[in-house]
Design a protein around this motif. Structure first.
Motif, PDB file in Angstrom:
ATOM      1  N   LEU A 366       0.819  -1.214   0.000  1.00 45.84           N
ATOM      2  CA  LEU A 366       0.000   0.000   0.000  1.00 45.84           C
ATOM      3  C   LEU A 366       0.851   1.262   0.000  1.00 45.84           C
ATOM      4  N   ILE A 367       1.882   1.302   0.810  1.00 43.34           N
ATOM      5  CA  ILE A 367       2.684   2.518   0.912  1.00 43.34           C
ATOM      6  C   ILE A 367       3.423   2.797  -0.404  1.00 43.34           C
ATOM      7  N   ASP A 368       3.865   1.724  -1.100  1.00 43.81           N
ATOM      8  CA  ASP A 368       4.505   1.900  -2.402  1.00 43.81           C
ATOM      9  C   ASP A 368       3.492   2.428  -3.418  1.00 43.81           C
ATOM     10  N   PHE A 369       2.269   1.920  -3.328  1.00 38.70           N
ATOM     11  CA  PHE A 369       1.242   2.378  -4.246  1.00 38.70           C
ATOM     12  C   PHE A 369       0.914   3.857  -4.022  1.00 38.70           C
ATOM     13  N   ILE A 397       6.241   8.501   3.352  1.00 43.38           N
ATOM     14  CA  ILE A 397       7.336   7.643   3.812  1.00 43.38           C
ATOM     15  C   ILE A 397       7.458   7.679   5.333  1.00 43.38           C
ATOM     16  N   LYS A 398       7.104   8.818   5.924  1.00 41.45           N
ATOM     17  CA  LYS A 398       7.216   8.951   7.381  1.00 41.45           C
ATOM     18  C   LYS A 398       6.259   8.002   8.111  1.00 41.45           C
ATOM     19  N   THR A 399       5.234   7.517   7.430  1.00 40.97           N
ATOM     20  CA  THR A 399       4.275   6.602   8.065  1.00 40.97           C
ATOM     21  C   THR A 399       4.713   5.141   7.983  1.00 40.97           C
ATOM     22  N   ALA A 400       5.859   4.877   7.358  1.00 39.52           N
ATOM     23  CA  ALA A 400       6.337   3.498   7.217  1.00 39.52           C
ATOM     24  C   ALA A 400       6.504   2.853   8.590  1.00 39.52           C
ATOM     25  N   GLN A 406      11.535   2.660   5.599  1.00 41.88           N
ATOM     26  CA  GLN A 406      11.766   4.068   5.258  1.00 41.88           C
ATOM     27  C   GLN A 406      13.002   4.218   4.369  1.00 41.88           C
ATOM     28  N   GLU A 407      14.069   3.498   4.723  1.00 43.29           N
ATOM     29  CA  GLU A 407      15.303   3.582   3.942  1.00 43.29           C
ATOM     30  C   GLU A 407      15.069   3.104   2.511  1.00 43.29           C
ATOM     31  N   ASP A 408      14.357   1.999   2.361  1.00 41.59           N
ATOM     32  CA  ASP A 408      14.072   1.446   1.039  1.00 41.59           C
ATOM     33  C   ASP A 408      13.253   2.432   0.201  1.00 41.59           C
ATOM     34  N   LEU A 409      12.253   3.062   0.825  1.00 39.56           N
ATOM     35  CA  LEU A 409      11.398   4.011   0.109  1.00 39.56           C
ATOM     36  C   LEU A 409      12.145   5.291  -0.236  1.00 39.56           C
ATOM     37  N   LEU A 410      13.049   5.727   0.649  1.00 36.56           N
ATOM     38  CA  LEU A 410      13.862   6.913   0.356  1.00 36.56           C
ATOM     39  C   LEU A 410      14.764   6.680  -0.855  1.00 36.56           C
ATOM     40  N   LYS A 411      15.279   5.460  -0.959  1.00 34.65           N
ATOM     41  CA  LYS A 411      16.122   5.140  -2.114  1.00 34.65           C
ATOM     42  C   LYS A 411      15.306   5.183  -3.404  1.00 34.65           C
ATOM     43  N   ALA A 412      14.065   4.691  -3.323  1.00 32.21           N
ATOM     44  CA  ALA A 412      13.190   4.736  -4.489  1.00 32.21           C
ATOM     45  C   ALA A 412      12.872   6.180  -4.856  1.00 32.21           C
ATOM     46  N   LEU A 413      12.620   7.016  -3.847  1.00 24.19           N
ATOM     47  CA  LEU A 413      12.338   8.431  -4.090  1.00 24.19           C
ATOM     48  C   LEU A 413      13.569   9.140  -4.664  1.00 24.19           C
ATOM     49  N   ARG A 414      14.742   8.750  -4.208  1.00 26.12           N
ATOM     50  CA  ARG A 414      15.994   9.294  -4.757  1.00 26.12           C
ATOM     51  C   ARG A 414      16.096   8.997  -6.253  1.00 26.12           C
ATOM     52  N   ASP A 415      15.778   7.751  -6.628  1.00 23.26           N
ATOM     53  CA  ASP A 415      15.890   7.358  -8.024  1.00 23.26           C
ATOM     54  C   ASP A 415      14.879   8.096  -8.898  1.00 23.26           C
ATOM     55  N   ILE A 416      13.699   8.382  -8.324  1.00 24.65           N
ATOM     56  CA  ILE A 416      12.668   9.080  -9.099  1.00 24.65           C
ATOM     57  C   ILE A 416      12.987  10.557  -9.246  1.00 24.65           C
ATOM     58  N   SER A 417      13.425  11.152  -8.144  1.00 20.18           N
ATOM     59  CA  SER A 417      13.579  12.615  -8.115  1.00 20.18           C
ATOM     60  C   SER A 417      14.968  13.111  -8.505  1.00 20.18           C
ATOM     61  N   THR A 429      13.276  13.863   8.419  1.00 17.02           N
ATOM     62  CA  THR A 429      13.237  14.109   9.865  1.00 17.02           C
ATOM     63  C   THR A 429      12.317  15.282  10.197  1.00 17.02           C
ATOM     64  N   ASN A 430      12.309  16.295   9.328  1.00 21.42           N
ATOM     65  CA  ASN A 430      11.513  17.497   9.585  1.00 21.42           C
ATOM     66  C   ASN A 430      10.134  17.461   8.930  1.00 21.42           C
ATOM     67  N   ALA A 431       9.870  16.433   8.132  1.00 15.89           N
ATOM     68  CA  ALA A 431       8.600  16.382   7.385  1.00 15.89           C
ATOM     69  C   ALA A 431       7.446  16.053   8.319  1.00 15.89           C
ATOM     70  N   PRO A 432       6.291  16.730   8.148  1.00 14.77           N
ATOM     71  CA  PRO A 432       5.104  16.355   8.930  1.00 14.77           C
ATOM     72  C   PRO A 432       4.573  15.014   8.446  1.00 14.77           C
ATOM     73  N   ALA A 433       3.979  14.277   9.339  1.00 14.70           N
ATOM     74  CA  ALA A 433       3.439  12.972   8.949  1.00 14.70           C
ATOM     75  C   ALA A 433       2.202  13.151   8.088  1.00 14.70           C
ATOM     76  N   GLU A 434       2.001  12.216   7.164  1.00  9.84           N
ATOM     77  CA  GLU A 434       0.800  12.212   6.334  1.00  9.84           C
ATOM     78  C   GLU A 434      -0.425  12.085   7.233  1.00  9.84           C
ATOM     79  N   VAL A 435      -1.477  12.804   6.900  1.00 13.43           N
ATOM     80  CA  VAL A 435      -2.724  12.677   7.649  1.00 13.43           C
ATOM     81  C   VAL A 435      -3.344  11.329   7.298  1.00 13.43           C
TER      82      VAL A 435
END
Length: 596
Positions: A366-369, A397-400, A406-417, A429-435
């Motif tokens: 779900l989080i990847d989706f 990612i903060k809700t992982a 979180q590390e795995d998803l950050l790497k995916a976000l790195r590759d995309i962005s 670290t400073n990002a607010p959590a998803e509602v």
């Protein structure tokens, strides 16, 4: 209940092992004397739902739900008492006695439910006969167009409504009351005229896990100004938010094999198309927003659900909220990626079963989706939109559930962005959590008990669950002011008098469900693990509680005498009351000065 029926229920409970029944709905683990599971009535990650096999009852130490095997089946199958009894009786092949045991209100409720089910069953046969009558050319043409073979038509009980008038005439001729027909949902009233609520449509019977037809879905064959698909209304036997299409065949499948995962689609045709292609572990939400009840229904059969909604709608926010509900009920949720603008039925027809299986193989957590869905909303070739995407992605990612995820998803976000991992980690670290959709916690049990009630509860629980230190104080010497505790006390006394074993499960028959008395019984069952009755501290607390009950009883009698003495004109009677008050005061002083 009539004596004969009471004896039957007692025999039924002796023949049915609650552990075997509960194991058919949830995974159990033996710990100590009891079996444990995550509660099927509220979301939890740590099991607090206990099944006491020797005493044949269940109790959740989280939400407080308690009951015997009949109540468990009632709750899980969403049926009434008698239907739960019937289901269990069939399980052990115990014939039901012919006896009138219901109250007038219950009789009418049972009559209404039975009548509605009979109307629905007769209606299903009527629609089926229509389909085979040679008059349903449009319906047959649609079935052929959608490539539904005859065996699948029979399996799902598809039927045809030819017009708006034939069904009402058919049902009235069978002797059904007009109001019962309206209450069943298959008939509507328009300007005082009864009409088929699914007039002219291809009919899909909706069948519950008990194999009963509880509603109908209809597919319009001509262009209409309203929805192509329509369900009959909610009734005494059907609630759309608590039902899933094809749950009856899923239950049947579970009797032959372990269901690793369930595929959830949106509609009837997707379900039928997947089923005929070999994917029998499929249910449909019938277009409704997913609910906690539906999530718990799925959880009876599997812990993993694959969401396979249409390619053009799976990313909608409303669907994402529904998926969160599934996750919060303890399900492992994965989303099946489909080609844009295709639904599962289209995929099957264009790519075959192998093509659809490849989609299932690519199902993502779900989080990847969520990240996949977010990416589709932004043009990341533009700097401003890329920044917005990254900001929203970090909230997700903060809700992982773990640092590794979180590390795995950050790497995916790195590759995309194209942004460095170190920068993304600092921003995370400073990002607010998803509602997030609010998780459904254990229901809060209202307990405004006084100190005296809590003391009384501990004392009666100690006797009920056989605390060792109760052996030195006969229960007949304890005066309970709480009505529920008094009833339990008399039950314990009667069992001991007849030299029979105290069985807490029998107490469920003494109190009406959903009443405050039943809730009090459930609070008493919080002591059923026995841990609170161990050691010298527990023993001292027990006698302190007994002392509290005795002194409170004396205070009550003194207060009553004082209120009477002021209004008593007879001097001799006033004197006698004063002497009684003095004796009670001395007794109270003696109790307070003693150790027990």
């Amino acid at each position: 209940m009539a004596d004969a029926f009471s004896e039957f229920v007692a025999t039924l409970k002796e023949k049915v092992n609650i552990v075997d029944v509960v194991a058919g709905y949830v995974s159990l683990e033996k710990r100590g004397a009891n079996y444990w599971a995550c509660c099927p009535f509220h979301h939890e990650k740590t099991p607090s739902f206990s099944i006491n096999e020797p005493d044949q009852f269940y109790h959740c130490f989280g939400c407080g739900e308690s009951g015997d095997v009949i109540k468990f089946v009632k709750e899980m199958e969403n049926i009434d008492f008698m239907d739960a009894v019937k289901l269990l009786a069939e399980r052990v092949k115990l014939p039901l006695p012919q006896t009138n045991y219901d109250s007038q209100k219950t009789v009418e409720q049972k009559r209404k439910r039975d009548t509605v089910l009979k109307i629905l069953n007769d209606t299903a046969h009527f629609y089926l006969d229509n389909l085979n009558s040679g008059k349903a050319d449009e319906h047959i043409e649609y079935i052929l167009k959608r490539q539904i073979p005859s065996n699948i038509v029979r399996t799902f009980g598809l039927g045809a409504s030819l017009n708006f008038n034939d069904l009402p005439a058919f049902l009235l001729k069978k002797g059904y009351d007009k109001q019962d027909l309206l209450d069943s949902g298959v008939i509507n009233s328009v300007d005082g005229r009864l009409i088929d609520s699914q007039g002219g449509r291809l009919i899909f019977p909706i069948i519950n896990a008990m194999g009963e037809v509880i509603a109908f879905g209809g597919r319009a064959l001509k262009k209409v100004d309203f929805g192509k698909y329509k369900n009959t209304k909610d009734t005494v036997v059907f609630s759309k938010s608590k039902s899933l299409y094809n749950i009856n065949l899923l239950k049947k499948l579970k009797t032959t094999q372990n269901i690793k995962e369930v595929i959830m689609v949106e509609g009837y045709m997707d379900t039928i198309s997947l089923y005929q292609s070999g994917f029998k572990n499929v249910v449909a939400s019938m277009g409704t927003s997913l609910t906690h009840d539906q999530a718990r229904l799925i959880k009876r059969y599997t812990d993993t659900v694959l969401i396979s909604y249409d390619g053009d709608s799976a990313g909608q926010n409303a669907n994402l909220r529904g998926l969160e509900i599934l996750k919060h009920e303890g399900l492992n949720v994965k989303v099946v990626p489909l080609v844009d603008n295709l639904d599962p039925d289209d995929v099957i027809k264009q790519l075959g079963a192998e093509g659809y299986q490849s989609c299932l193989d690519r199902a993502m957590p779900l989080i990847d989706f969520k990240l996949h869905s977010l990416k589709a909303q932004y043009d990341i070739t533009k700097s401003e939109e890329k920044r917005k995407f990254v900001s929203e992605a970090l909230k997700v990612i903060k809700t992982a559930d773990s640092a590794a995820e979180q590390e795995d998803l950050l790497k995916a976000l790195r590759d995309i962005s194209g942004i460095t991992y170190e920068s993304l980690k600092r921003d995370l670290t400073n990002a607010p959590a998803e509602v997030r959709t609010e998780e459904k916690p254990a229901p809060q049990r209202k307990d405004n008990s006084s100190v005296a009630d809590r003391a009384s509860r501990f004392v009666i629980s100690a006797y009920l669950f056989g605390a060792k230190f109760t052996d030195d104080l006969p229960i007949t010497e304890v005066e309970f002011n709480n009505d529920v505790h008094s009833i339990i006390s008399r039950y314990i006394q009667s069992k001991r008098l007849m030299e029979e074993r105290v069985q807490p499960a029998e107490l469920f028959e003494f109190f009406e469900e959903d009443s405050e008395d039943y809730a009090e019984l459930c609070r008493i069952l919080d002591y059923s693990d026995g841990d609170r009755f161990k050691g010298e501290v527990a023993e001292k607390y027990f006698y302190d509680c007994v002392k509290k009950l005795k002194t409170d009883s004396i205070d009550s009698r003194i207060a009553s005498l004082k209120s009477k003495i002021d209004g008593e004109s007879d001097a001799e009677k006033r004197k006698q009351m004063a002497q009684t008050i003095q004796k009670l005061t001395q007794t109270k002083r003696k109790i307070n000065s003693g150790d027990k």
